[in-house]
Enzyme design. Structure first.
Site, PDB file in Angstrom:
ATOM      1  N   ASP A  80      -8.171  15.802 -32.386  1.00 43.93           N
ATOM      2  CA  ASP A  80      -8.419  15.054 -33.264  1.00 43.93           C
ATOM      3  C   ASP A  80      -9.403  13.783 -32.913  1.00 43.93           C
ATOM      4  O   ASP A  80      -9.250  13.208 -32.216  1.00 43.93           O
ATOM      5  CB  ASP A  80      -7.424  14.282 -34.296  1.00 43.93           C
ATOM      6  CG  ASP A  80      -7.845  13.649 -35.465  1.00 43.93           C
ATOM      7  OD1 ASP A  80      -8.754  13.834 -36.393  1.00 43.93           O
ATOM      8  OD2 ASP A  80      -7.257  12.615 -35.738  1.00 43.93           O
ATOM      9  N   ASP A 102     -16.268  14.161 -32.860  1.00 47.16           N
ATOM     10  CA  ASP A 102     -16.812  13.396 -33.890  1.00 47.16           C
ATOM     11  C   ASP A 102     -17.950  12.683 -33.187  1.00 47.16           C
ATOM     12  O   ASP A 102     -17.903  11.619 -32.425  1.00 47.16           O
ATOM     13  CB  ASP A 102     -15.755  12.364 -34.036  1.00 47.16           C
ATOM     14  CG  ASP A 102     -16.073  11.566 -35.404  1.00 47.16           C
ATOM     15  OD1 ASP A 102     -17.197  11.648 -35.729  1.00 47.16           O
ATOM     16  OD2 ASP A 102     -15.056  10.535 -35.535  1.00 47.16           O
ATOM     17  N   GLU A 132     -18.200  16.101 -38.573  1.00 48.40           N
ATOM     18  CA  GLU A 132     -17.910  15.192 -39.392  1.00 48.40           C
ATOM     19  C   GLU A 132     -19.405  14.518 -39.759  1.00 48.40           C
ATOM     20  O   GLU A 132     -20.297  14.476 -38.827  1.00 48.40           O
ATOM     21  CB  GLU A 132     -17.012  13.821 -38.920  1.00 48.40           C
ATOM     22  CG  GLU A 132     -16.890  12.871 -39.922  1.00 48.40           C
ATOM     23  CD  GLU A 132     -15.918  11.605 -39.680  1.00 48.40           C
ATOM     24  OE1 GLU A 132     -16.031  10.510 -39.804  1.00 48.40           O
ATOM     25  OE2 GLU A 132     -14.783  11.940 -39.026  1.00 48.40           O
ATOM     26  N   HIS A 174      -9.977   4.589 -42.867  1.00 50.09           N
ATOM     27  CA  HIS A 174      -8.715   4.659 -41.833  1.00 50.09           C
ATOM     28  C   HIS A 174      -7.818   3.487 -41.907  1.00 50.09           C
ATOM     29  O   HIS A 174      -8.321   2.549 -42.152  1.00 50.09           O
ATOM     30  CB  HIS A 174      -9.212   4.771 -40.432  1.00 50.09           C
ATOM     31  CG  HIS A 174     -10.034   6.285 -40.008  1.00 50.09           C
ATOM     32  ND1 HIS A 174      -9.188   7.457 -39.933  1.00 50.09           N
ATOM     33  CD2 HIS A 174     -11.146   6.428 -39.686  1.00 50.09           C
ATOM     34  CE1 HIS A 174      -9.990   8.262 -39.780  1.00 50.09           C
ATOM     35  NE2 HIS A 174     -11.182   7.792 -39.666  1.00 50.09           N
ATOM     36  N   GLY A 205      -8.620   9.596 -43.578  1.00 49.70           N
ATOM     37  CA  GLY A 205      -8.427   7.942 -44.037  1.00 49.70           C
ATOM     38  C   GLY A 205      -7.820   7.869 -45.394  1.00 49.70           C
ATOM     39  O   GLY A 205      -8.278   7.077 -46.233  1.00 49.70           O
ATOM     40  N   GLY A 206      -6.959   8.870 -45.796  1.00 51.77           N
ATOM     41  CA  GLY A 206      -6.476   8.730 -47.461  1.00 51.77           C
ATOM     42  C   GLY A 206      -5.152   8.138 -47.299  1.00 51.77           C
ATOM     43  O   GLY A 206      -4.551   8.187 -48.477  1.00 51.77           O
ATOM     44  N   ASN A 226      -5.682  14.525 -43.338  1.00 50.99           N
ATOM     45  CA  ASN A 226      -5.220  14.072 -42.205  1.00 50.99           C
ATOM     46  C   ASN A 226      -4.333  12.710 -42.730  1.00 50.99           C
ATOM     47  O   ASN A 226      -4.563  11.868 -43.634  1.00 50.99           O
ATOM     48  CB  ASN A 226      -6.271  13.224 -41.299  1.00 50.99           C
ATOM     49  CG  ASN A 226      -7.218  14.254 -40.588  1.00 50.99           C
ATOM     50  OD1 ASN A 226      -7.206  15.446 -40.986  1.00 50.99           O
ATOM     51  ND2 ASN A 226      -7.803  13.884 -39.499  1.00 50.99           N
TER      52      ASN A 226
END
Length: 301
Positions: A80, A102, A132, A174, A205-206, A226
């Site tokens: 990740d 990323d 991303e 995040h 970032g949810g 995530n």
């Protein structure tokens, strides 16, 4: 059963649900998350950040792989928010079946160049790649620091890189939202991006976003979500509570309540994403690759 990220997400993409990607840096957390995924008959992604890799070590990764090989639910191990190609190669050699490079903070063309190189390396050994585009927000920024993903840029990015999945910026940040911030997802933008690129999308970032928005995102094109802060808060808050009893010192008295608290959160997320029961979708006659021996290439069944 341990499979590639591509094979895992393709089923979610075709059936309009999202697979939870749980960040872990502790074997107790990992084992608890696999147990609840099995109980819910849900596919799962074990996401490990480079900092978490440093903490766990690659020897522990071997144990994680063995546990997933014995599991009846489909799973991937995802590297990740990786920063460099050298780190990514080490992750692939260590047994990850999905990786993310990323480069979203770089200029558009540089992001394409770095992500495309990652795809070239990873696809050669059967490992899937997440890119991303846009900028996921930060809590310390007054305006969130969000740079929303542009659909036309997303098309160009996917065409030029060949990524298997794409993390998009549609209004998340995040971490845990403070009480004075009300998150809001741009679901219309999400649907526009999905229609344009036609590949699995990823939501970072949810944490703390309203459940109805997250559920709608999972029905509208997001196929991987995530989850890090939410499960870690549940786990370590319970650890702190248990350790109020200073006479406790044995892990078998301290860890199980923390794992149970984390599992309660994970269970709710699995239901919210529409992933409960979806492991059955992978038990069809259609062939897919299973990475039995850690080669990254897989065998077709």
């Amino acid at each position: 059963m341990l499979i590639s990220g591509h094979d895992l997400l393709d089923v979610a993409h075709q059936n309009s649900f999202a697979i939870p990607a749980f960040n872990v840096a502790d074997y107790h957390m990992f084992n608890g998350l696999i147990e609840i995924s099995e109980k819910k008959n849900s596919p799962v992604i074990i996401a490990i950040h480079p900092n978490e890799v440093n903490l766990l070590g690659f020897d522990t990764l071997r144990a994680i792989r063995e546990r997933l090989h014995r599991s009846p639910v489909p799973a991937s191990i995802h590297w990740d928010h990786g920063a460099t190609a050298d780190q990514m190669v080490a992750a692939i050699q260590g047994g990850f079946t999905s990786v993310m490079l990323d480069a979203s903070a770089e200029a558009f063309d540089e992001n394409i160049a770095q992500t495309g190189r990652a795809v070239e390396i990873a696809h050669a050994v059967g490992v899937s790649v997440e890119g991303e585009l846009g900028t996921i927000g930060k809590m310390e920024s007054a305006d969130g620091g969000i740079i929303y993903t542009d659909p036309s840029d997303a098309v160009t990015f996917v065409e030029r890189t060949g990524v298997d999945s794409l993390a998009v910026a549609i209004g998340t940040r995040h971490g845990i939202y403070p009480s004075n911030i009300t998150p809001k997802l741009k679901l219309d933008l999400l649907r526009e991006i999905k229609a344009a690129v036609g590949i699995p999308l990823v939501l970072h970032g949810g944490s703390n976003n309203p459940d109805d928005e997250i559920a709608e995102a999972a029905r509208s094109g997001v196929n991987k979500i995530n989850i890090s802060s939410d499960i870690k808060v549940a786990f370590f808050d319970k650890v702190r509570e248990v350790l109020q009893d200073t006479s406790l010192r044995e892990p078998d008295a301290i860890m199980p309540p923390a794992v149970e608290a984390m599992q309660a959160v994970a269970s709710q997320k699995i239901d919210l994403f529409g992933a409960a029961g979806k492991a059955d979708l992978y038990r069809t006659p259609a062939a897919y690759k299973v990475d039995l021996f850690g080669t990254g290439k897989g065998e077709t069944y």
